[in-house]
Write a protein that holds these residues in place. Sequence first.
Motif, short mmCIF file in Angstrom:
data_model
loop_
_atom_site.label_atom_id
_atom_site.label_comp_id
_atom_site.label_asym_id
_atom_site.label_seq_id
_atom_site.Cartn_x
_atom_site.Cartn_y
_atom_site.Cartn_z
N ILE A 151 0.65 -1.49 0.01
CA ILE A 151 0.11 -0.04 -0.13
C ILE A 151 0.94 1.37 0.04
O ILE A 151 0.51 2.31 -0.76
CB ILE A 151 -1.05 -0.02 1.24
N PHE A 152 1.90 1.41 0.70
CA PHE A 152 2.65 2.55 0.95
C PHE A 152 4.08 2.68 0.49
O PHE A 152 4.49 3.74 0.36
CB PHE A 152 2.67 2.94 2.60
N HIS A 153 4.58 1.70 -0.04
CA HIS A 153 5.82 1.61 -0.85
C HIS A 153 5.68 2.43 -2.08
O HIS A 153 4.50 2.68 -2.65
CB HIS A 153 6.36 0.43 -1.09
N PRO A 154 6.53 3.04 -2.59
CA PRO A 154 6.47 3.97 -3.85
C PRO A 154 5.76 3.15 -4.89
O PRO A 154 6.13 2.18 -5.25
CB PRO A 154 7.99 4.17 -4.24
N PRO A 157 -0.75 2.24 -3.69
CA PRO A 157 -2.03 3.30 -3.96
C PRO A 157 -2.10 4.44 -3.06
O PRO A 157 -2.56 5.48 -3.14
CB PRO A 157 -3.15 2.32 -3.89
N LEU A 158 -1.48 4.24 -1.75
CA LEU A 158 -1.39 5.35 -0.66
C LEU A 158 -0.03 5.94 -0.50
O LEU A 158 0.07 6.69 0.41
CB LEU A 158 -2.04 5.03 0.63
N SER A 159 0.99 5.61 -1.18
CA SER A 159 2.29 5.99 -1.10
C SER A 159 2.43 7.67 -0.93
O SER A 159 2.99 8.14 -0.43
CB SER A 159 3.17 5.39 -2.27
N GLU A 160 1.69 7.95 -2.00
CA GLU A 160 1.75 9.58 -2.37
C GLU A 160 1.21 10.33 -1.15
O GLU A 160 1.56 11.24 -0.66
CB GLU A 160 1.35 9.89 -3.86
N THR A 164 2.54 13.07 1.46
CA THR A 164 2.22 14.25 1.47
C THR A 164 1.84 14.70 2.90
O THR A 164 2.21 15.97 2.98
CB THR A 164 0.76 14.55 0.86
N ILE A 165 1.03 13.90 3.59
CA ILE A 165 0.97 14.52 4.97
C ILE A 165 2.21 14.82 5.91
O ILE A 165 2.32 15.47 6.65
CB ILE A 165 0.05 13.50 5.70
N LEU A 166 3.16 13.81 5.24
CA LEU A 166 4.48 13.79 6.13
C LEU A 166 5.12 15.22 5.81
O LEU A 166 5.88 15.77 6.70
CB LEU A 166 5.45 12.46 6.17
N GLU A 167 5.07 15.48 4.56
CA GLU A 167 5.91 16.71 4.16
C GLU A 167 5.03 17.79 4.55
O GLU A 167 5.56 18.98 5.10
CB GLU A 167 6.02 16.64 2.40
N MET A 182 7.47 8.19 12.34
CA MET A 182 6.25 8.75 11.73
C MET A 182 5.38 8.20 10.67
O MET A 182 4.20 8.43 10.43
CB MET A 182 6.47 10.21 11.29
N THR A 183 6.36 7.46 9.68
CA THR A 183 5.67 6.89 8.50
C THR A 183 4.56 5.91 9.03
O THR A 183 3.68 5.69 8.35
CB THR A 183 6.69 6.36 7.58
N TYR A 184 4.97 5.12 10.01
CA TYR A 184 4.15 3.86 10.57
C TYR A 184 2.79 4.73 11.20
O TYR A 184 1.68 4.15 11.10
CB TYR A 184 4.76 3.32 11.67
N VAL A 185 2.91 5.85 11.91
CA VAL A 185 1.71 6.58 12.43
C VAL A 185 0.77 7.00 11.32
O VAL A 185 -0.37 6.82 11.18
CB VAL A 185 2.14 7.57 13.50
N GLY A 186 1.18 7.59 10.38
CA GLY A 186 0.70 8.21 8.96
C GLY A 186 -0.10 7.15 8.53
O GLY A 186 -1.08 7.12 8.04
N SER A 187 0.76 5.84 8.38
CA SER A 187 -0.05 4.73 7.21
C SER A 187 -1.01 4.12 8.19
O SER A 187 -2.08 3.91 7.38
CB SER A 187 1.22 3.70 7.37
N ILE A 188 -1.22 4.08 9.54
CA ILE A 188 -2.49 3.58 10.13
C ILE A 188 -3.49 4.45 9.76
O ILE A 188 -4.69 3.94 9.60
CB ILE A 188 -2.05 3.28 11.78
N LEU A 189 -3.25 5.76 10.11
CA LEU A 189 -4.44 6.78 9.87
C LEU A 189 -5.01 6.73 8.48
O LEU A 189 -6.02 6.96 8.26
CB LEU A 189 -3.93 8.06 10.36
#
Length: 344
Positions: A151-154, A157-160, A164-167, A182-189
């Motif tokens: 889902i989150f690797h480059p 579907p939700l990588s971008e 975005t939310i991290l940047e 922080m990447t893990y926290v963002g991915s769960i949300l």
Amino acid sequence: MNQNKENEYIVDVQSYFTNKCITSARSTSLHEDNTMKFSRNKNLFEQKQQENEKELKKKWSDIAKDWQRYKRDVKVFQLAEFGIPISARKQIWPLIVGNKLQITKELYNILQIQSKTFKMDSRKPLGRMSSFNHIKQDLGRTFKNESLQKIFHPGGPLSENLQTILEVFCLYRPDIGYVQGMTYVGSILLTYFDDYQAFLIFSSLITHPQLISIFMLDEQNLQIIFQQFEKLIKLNIPQVYKLFKQYNINCTNYLLDWILTLYAKPLNPDIVGRIWDRMLFNGTHILWKCGIAILKILAPKFKDQEKTLQSLKNPDIKDDDLLQEMKSVNYPFEIQEVLGNIEL
């Protein structure tokens, strides 16, 4: 063999096989009956489970509709102990967290546009803005969980969205910047919410008074956290405390990784959802109870330093075991007071 004896022998053999077939048929019939009973019981159990889930979803839906009335209800807190259904979290988590930081949709959109054109001036570094440049490369090497990787690797579907939310957060709070957890926290949300809502909750968690010093890697406060956590180990599992001293294992070897990701790195997303249910309702002390519960469950695997470190890095734990163990953690007031008052 004479004819009479031969006939008797044939009758005996036929009788033997007839009885065998009858016995086998009865056995088969009994097996089929048992199979049918098991199948019926399984169907009834699944049906009952579906009914319970449906009833639970309705309860949480009713709670969400009248949140002001229910948000301090003890029964609601008790209900959260059993876990909030995934579909209900989309309603309940935003209600619990709110928007105390007053982040408007307009502000988010402005920061999002800026993040697309932002270039770091290495001659004039501001705060921790240099960490902005690490975000994209970290997405390709962070996740070990296979489902999260897809889902989150480059290219996922939700990588971008995650990038975005991290940047955007980096621009919103350059004094905090970005750290890998922080990447893990963002991915769960992002598995529950759109970018804006995910960013609201993400920002609230990262800047929570008892968590911000963790994400800023504030050495003084981290040292206090580690000292208090070691006291909890000594109090709840003294044998593990002794082993860790013997193996020269300290909190930086495992706890920092756990809390920087709010347990989203070492544990699977389903368990993390259940832990966050409790944390959002009851407070950050749930994080420390969770850590002790993990150590209790893993303790039998601590045979030597190498196996211990491996178990701490990749804990194999069942949801119900962990949640049950958390209930029995001794968390004395004096430790609660210290950890509950940590602020920058």
